[in-house]
Write a protein that holds these residues in place. Sequence first.
Motif, PDB file in Angstrom:
ATOM      1  N   SER A 156      36.066 -23.837  13.773  1.00 47.50           N
ATOM      2  CA  SER A 156      36.592 -22.613  14.381  1.00 47.50           C
ATOM      3  C   SER A 156      38.093 -22.687  14.634  1.00 47.50           C
ATOM      4  N   TYR A 157      38.761 -23.756  14.216  1.00 40.71           N
ATOM      5  CA  TYR A 157      40.192 -23.929  14.436  1.00 40.71           C
ATOM      6  C   TYR A 157      40.957 -23.872  13.113  1.00 40.71           C
ATOM      7  N   ILE A 158      42.153 -23.287  13.174  1.00 37.08           N
ATOM      8  CA  ILE A 158      43.084 -23.343  12.039  1.00 37.08           C
ATOM      9  C   ILE A 158      44.276 -24.176  12.494  1.00 37.08           C
ATOM     10  N   SER A 159      44.949 -24.807  11.571  1.00 36.65           N
ATOM     11  CA  SER A 159      45.981 -25.760  11.984  1.00 36.65           C
ATOM     12  C   SER A 159      47.317 -25.504  11.305  1.00 36.65           C
ATOM     13  N   ASP A 160      48.337 -26.054  11.931  1.00 39.39           N
ATOM     14  CA  ASP A 160      49.690 -26.063  11.386  1.00 39.39           C
ATOM     15  C   ASP A 160      50.340 -27.341  11.889  1.00 39.39           C
ATOM     16  N   LYS A 161      51.459 -27.743  11.283  1.00 41.94           N
ATOM     17  CA  LYS A 161      52.125 -28.976  11.693  1.00 41.94           C
ATOM     18  C   LYS A 161      53.591 -28.709  11.986  1.00 41.94           C
ATOM     19  N   VAL A 162      54.079 -29.309  13.047  1.00 42.44           N
ATOM     20  CA  VAL A 162      55.494 -29.312  13.384  1.00 42.44           C
ATOM     21  C   VAL A 162      55.893 -30.768  13.575  1.00 42.44           C
ATOM     22  N   ASP A 163      56.629 -31.308  12.618  1.00 40.36           N
ATOM     23  CA  ASP A 163      56.935 -32.739  12.600  1.00 40.36           C
ATOM     24  C   ASP A 163      55.616 -33.518  12.656  1.00 40.36           C
ATOM     25  N   SER A 164      55.443 -34.352  13.690  1.00 42.55           N
ATOM     26  CA  SER A 164      54.225 -35.163  13.793  1.00 42.55           C
ATOM     27  C   SER A 164      53.149 -34.493  14.638  1.00 42.55           C
ATOM     28  N   ALA A 165      53.472 -33.317  15.165  1.00 38.47           N
ATOM     29  CA  ALA A 165      52.506 -32.633  16.034  1.00 38.47           C
ATOM     30  C   ALA A 165      51.620 -31.701  15.215  1.00 38.47           C
ATOM     31  N   GLU A 166      50.305 -31.813  15.431  1.00 39.49           N
ATOM     32  CA  GLU A 166      49.342 -30.925  14.787  1.00 39.49           C
ATOM     33  C   GLU A 166      48.931 -29.856  15.792  1.00 39.49           C
ATOM     34  N   ILE A 167      49.084 -28.610  15.416  1.00 41.27           N
ATOM     35  CA  ILE A 167      48.729 -27.487  16.293  1.00 41.27           C
ATOM     36  C   ILE A 167      47.472 -26.847  15.756  1.00 41.27           C
ATOM     37  N   LEU A 168      46.475 -26.679  16.638  1.00 37.15           N
ATOM     38  CA  LEU A 168      45.219 -26.051  16.240  1.00 37.15           C
ATOM     39  C   LEU A 168      44.961 -24.835  17.123  1.00 37.15           C
ATOM     40  N   LEU A 169      44.696 -23.714  16.485  1.00 30.49           N
ATOM     41  CA  LEU A 169      44.415 -22.462  17.196  1.00 30.49           C
ATOM     42  C   LEU A 169      42.972 -22.073  16.964  1.00 30.49           C
ATOM     43  N   HIS A 170      42.296 -21.764  18.057  1.00 35.75           N
ATOM     44  CA  HIS A 170      40.906 -21.329  17.945  1.00 35.75           C
ATOM     45  C   HIS A 170      40.847 -19.891  17.431  1.00 35.75           C
ATOM     46  N   VAL A 171      40.051 -19.697  16.353  1.00 35.20           N
ATOM     47  CA  VAL A 171      39.879 -18.358  15.784  1.00 35.20           C
ATOM     48  C   VAL A 171      38.457 -17.898  16.083  1.00 35.20           C
ATOM     49  N   PRO A 172      38.294 -16.870  16.911  1.00 35.44           N
ATOM     50  CA  PRO A 172      36.943 -16.395  17.254  1.00 35.44           C
ATOM     51  C   PRO A 172      36.126 -16.027  16.013  1.00 35.44           C
ATOM     52  N   GLU A 173      34.805 -16.026  16.193  1.00 38.12           N
ATOM     53  CA  GLU A 173      33.890 -15.807  15.070  1.00 38.12           C
ATOM     54  C   GLU A 173      34.095 -14.455  14.401  1.00 38.12           C
ATOM     55  N   GLU A 174      34.373 -13.409  15.208  1.00 40.73           N
ATOM     56  CA  GLU A 174      34.523 -12.082  14.606  1.00 40.73           C
ATOM     57  C   GLU A 174      35.755 -12.007  13.707  1.00 40.73           C
ATOM     58  N   LEU A 175      36.799 -12.834  14.018  1.00 47.05           N
ATOM     59  CA  LEU A 175      37.986 -12.864  13.168  1.00 47.05           C
ATOM     60  C   LEU A 175      37.741 -13.689  11.912  1.00 47.05           C
ATOM     61  N   GLN A 176      36.894 -14.701  12.035  1.00 48.25           N
ATOM     62  CA  GLN A 176      36.570 -15.508  10.851  1.00 48.25           C
ATOM     63  C   GLN A 176      35.846 -14.690   9.799  1.00 48.25           C
ATOM     64  N   ARG A 177      34.983 -13.783  10.251  1.00 50.14           N
ATOM     65  CA  ARG A 177      34.220 -12.978   9.301  1.00 50.14           C
ATOM     66  C   ARG A 177      35.137 -12.089   8.454  1.00 50.14           C
ATOM     67  N   ALA A 178      36.333 -11.830   8.968  1.00 50.42           N
ATOM     68  CA  ALA A 178      37.299 -10.992   8.235  1.00 50.42           C
ATOM     69  C   ALA A 178      37.987 -11.754   7.112  1.00 50.42           C
ATOM     70  N   LEU A 179      37.648 -13.044   6.963  1.00 50.25           N
ATOM     71  CA  LEU A 179      38.307 -13.869   5.957  1.00 50.25           C
ATOM     72  C   LEU A 179      37.699 -13.729   4.570  1.00 50.25           C
ATOM     73  N   THR A 180      36.560 -13.035   4.430  1.00 50.00           N
ATOM     74  CA  THR A 180      35.954 -12.866   3.106  1.00 50.00           C
ATOM     75  C   THR A 180      36.874 -12.042   2.217  1.00 50.00           C
ATOM     76  N   VAL A 181      37.166 -12.564   1.005  1.00 52.26           N
ATOM     77  CA  VAL A 181      38.125 -11.892   0.121  1.00 52.26           C
ATOM     78  C   VAL A 181      37.605 -11.848  -1.297  1.00 52.26           C
ATOM     79  N   ASP A 182      38.235 -10.958  -2.055  1.00 51.26           N
ATOM     80  CA  ASP A 182      37.976 -10.878  -3.493  1.00 51.26           C
ATOM     81  C   ASP A 182      38.981 -11.804  -4.173  1.00 51.26           C
ATOM     82  N   ALA A 183      38.503 -12.828  -4.884  1.00 53.34           N
ATOM     83  CA  ALA A 183      39.374 -13.862  -5.444  1.00 53.34           C
ATOM     84  C   ALA A 183      40.422 -13.286  -6.390  1.00 53.34           C
ATOM     85  N   GLU A 184      40.029 -12.379  -7.247  1.00 53.26           N
ATOM     86  CA  GLU A 184      40.954 -11.837  -8.232  1.00 53.26           C
ATOM     87  C   GLU A 184      42.040 -11.002  -7.555  1.00 53.26           C
ATOM     88  N   LYS A 185      41.617 -10.133  -6.643  1.00 57.17           N
ATOM     89  CA  LYS A 185      42.593  -9.319  -5.917  1.00 57.17           C
ATOM     90  C   LYS A 185      43.512 -10.186  -5.075  1.00 57.17           C
TER      91      LYS A 185
END
Length: 921
Positions: free
Chosen positions: A827-856
């Motif tokens: 449920s977390y997405i991450s990014d890095k700033v130097d040696s620090a790893e930042i993780l943000l919690h993405v709620p389930e309803e926002l994750q469901r919005a990640l379904t995409v059409d590969a070609e588009k």
Amino acid sequence: MLLPPPNITGTLHLGHAFTATIQDVILKWNRMNGIDTLWIPGMDHAGIATQVIVEKKIWAERRRTRHDIGRDEFEREVWKWKTEKSNVIGAQLRRLGVSINWEREFFTMDTQRATAVIEAFLKLHEDVLIYEADALVNWSCGLQSAISDIEVEHVEISGPTQINIPGREKPAEFGHLTEFAYQLSDDRSREAVVATTRPETMLGDVALAVHPNDQRHTTLIGKHVVHPFRQTLLPIIADEFVDMNFGTGIVKITPGHDHDDFEVGKRHNLQVLSVLDEKGRMINCGEFDHLDRFDAKEKVLSALESLGLLRGRRDHAMSLPICTRSKDVVELLMKPQWFIDCRKMAQIALENVQKGNIHIEPKRFEKTWETWLENIRPWCISRQLWWGHRIPAYRAIEPNGTTHTLIARNHEEALSLTAKVTSEQCQIKQVDDVLDTWFSSALLPLSVFDWPAETSNSRYPLNVMETGHDILFFWVARMAMLCTHLSGRIPFEKVLLHGVVCDAHGKKMSKSLGNVVAPEDIVEGRTLKDLEAATSQAKNQGLLSTEDAQKAIKGQRKMFPDGIHQCGVDALRFTLCSYNFKNHFVNFDVQECKTNKFFGNKLWQATKFTVKWRAVLATQFPKTDRRHRSPVAWEHEQDVRVMDKWILSRLNFMLAEVNEALSGDNFHIATAALKNFLYYEFCDVYLESTKRGLCEGNVMHALILEHCLLLGMRTLAPFMPYLSQHLYAHLAADASRSHAHAAVEYYPLPENRYRDAALERRVGKLMDVVIAIRRLKKIFNVTAKHHPKVIINTEDEFLRENSNTIMDLSACACLEFNSPTGSSSGSYISDKVDSAEILLHVPEELQRALTVDAEKFEVKRAKLAKELNKLRASMSSPSYAEKVSPSSHENNLRKIAQLEQKIMRLNYVQSLAEQRNCFAQ
């Protein structure tokens, strides 16, 4: 300093506001640094320009010319115009908030300036530098006056072009090269073919010329041709000025109407024949006499053709001299005029720059200075006008017609001088001509200090002469020449030049294009209807032709479809100072004023916030003695926290950068530093970081907020005088301050003891983390309603110690450090700033919005990448910095940031979708 006097031709335009703002910042900064300052204002009578405008006004209102009403009444009309316009201009300057010494205000035709003009003329004539002679001058047939080079615009024509000529019903056509033949006198079967863009001037030809090394024509040298209309013989001469590659290599010589031909004529002792009069009619031309010059062109072509001498006509590019005042085609006429021999004075002015006595900035203009002064020609100072300083020359006419020219201060002195040259009873009459406007303006560094009555003044020379680079020669060089000659001292130590103000697209501002912006348009705001009404009024007053008015309205509708937003004086001044005024052109974007108005609003809100919390904490902690809490003591205070020390360090960095920029007249660097500190570092970062502490009763936060704003307003005072003073007065409204005027205080200087570069780097890393969290939240649409939760995996103890600051600035509901489960959770997405790893919690309803059409998905990413690369390529071009305004540059940076965010989001989506196998099938 001396304010370049605005012309009384109308109201102030943006160029005037630019000049006044630059000089006001220079003055205020120097004054706040303890320098004794004097800034002298004035207005210029602007001979030709004012006469043309008043003539148009009289014609529009009464359908009468100046000749109809006579010289005395016309002068009264101009003085009425001057009174009206000078009041408006004065009010405009005062509204800009400039600190001018108004008690020293002058007008270039007031009594003191008139006295200086007469004395300067007499002195220069006594030194045999002023003389009267017949010479070729720029002549405007519409004005019936000689005009200066600055009043001639050279319009480039690529081919056949119709040009409207004042007073003519039909336009005249230019852009052809005509070839015609002269027959040799000793053999009419042989001919010499010449080429010209103005065939009517052949009526004034007195010779033909070839290059001595042109093998095609060496046999012609020394022979003669027959003029087809005058039936006189014209010699064929050899002269190296001939361009062998132009036309046939044989050129016609017309000394009476061309500078180069005039010089050739002097070298070969040729006759000077004038074939045009003051109104542009042909003279001394036999059958063509009294014809209008452009009608004569067609008659000459027809006559040449009937004689079998016309050899062809083809399209040809040419440069056409146009009078900027009358829009007429300028002619070169041989006229008796008054001149100044400038050669010796020019050499001295040249040496003063070369020796460093006068400094020119930007330095690149030293080359322009050298070019002009090394190639200087006699200065034609007489004008055939009714508005200006009358030349102090008198004609003493004896009964037998003998005329004596006398230089005198007045009629009585001329009368006494007459007795010394003749015993006859003479009629005394002052010459009608007036002096070129630039003559009186060239004396201003002296005349504003009451020269010649006062020959020594501690204020002379001026420290700075700031003005536009486009009048470096016409005004600055002439001041350097005349004032140095008359006083024996240079008139100024430094020349500071600014660029020409253009619109946002780099086009020169012109009423006929509709892109002219008046200062009050920005200060007060204007609807499109208001702008169109002003253009229509200018047309009704005769100041714009119907055609130009229609073109202007069309341009206004394109450039300002929503009108001009009300921004106020401070936003206008700050915007003007945000450009590098040393650039050759300054592309002014009205939208940038709107952005800087928001900057002012931000400071207003920050001050309101600070004053509110100062009052709250004073009530809660009444025993706190604020009067003795100075920055010197803060380093020993236990309440001073990390962000307090950081903002004090950044404050002093800003003060150092601004002072260094102002010392080098780099206002754009100073305003950028101010905006970065006050808008971003202070308002967006520090102020937000204090809210938790203020609620907990941290008085030090309030003191430092107040201290930063007080110094900030004093630093801002030269740029935003009204806003800075208003806010400073509110902040300083307590018993500890004897006065509350930002611009009266000393200009803040940096204190190095508060600089902490190591701390700035640590806070910089903290802000990188905050920005990364904000970016992740924006990319995945995580808002406050989702109660954002963040995990930071890092060994950096500084980040952990300042977790509250990170939470406050990134608007997170929960922040954890070094969670072992964070990185493995789906449920977390991450990014890095130097040696620090930042993780943000993405709620389930926002994750469901990640379904995409590969070609588009791939098509969209490729499109974004293409747009991003195109924008980056445009910004990396060498001419980008000169062509693009600051607001357009900021827009481009925002576009790049938005495109990068979109691409980053797509990349995240791709990564997560691949992990979850949630691509659409």
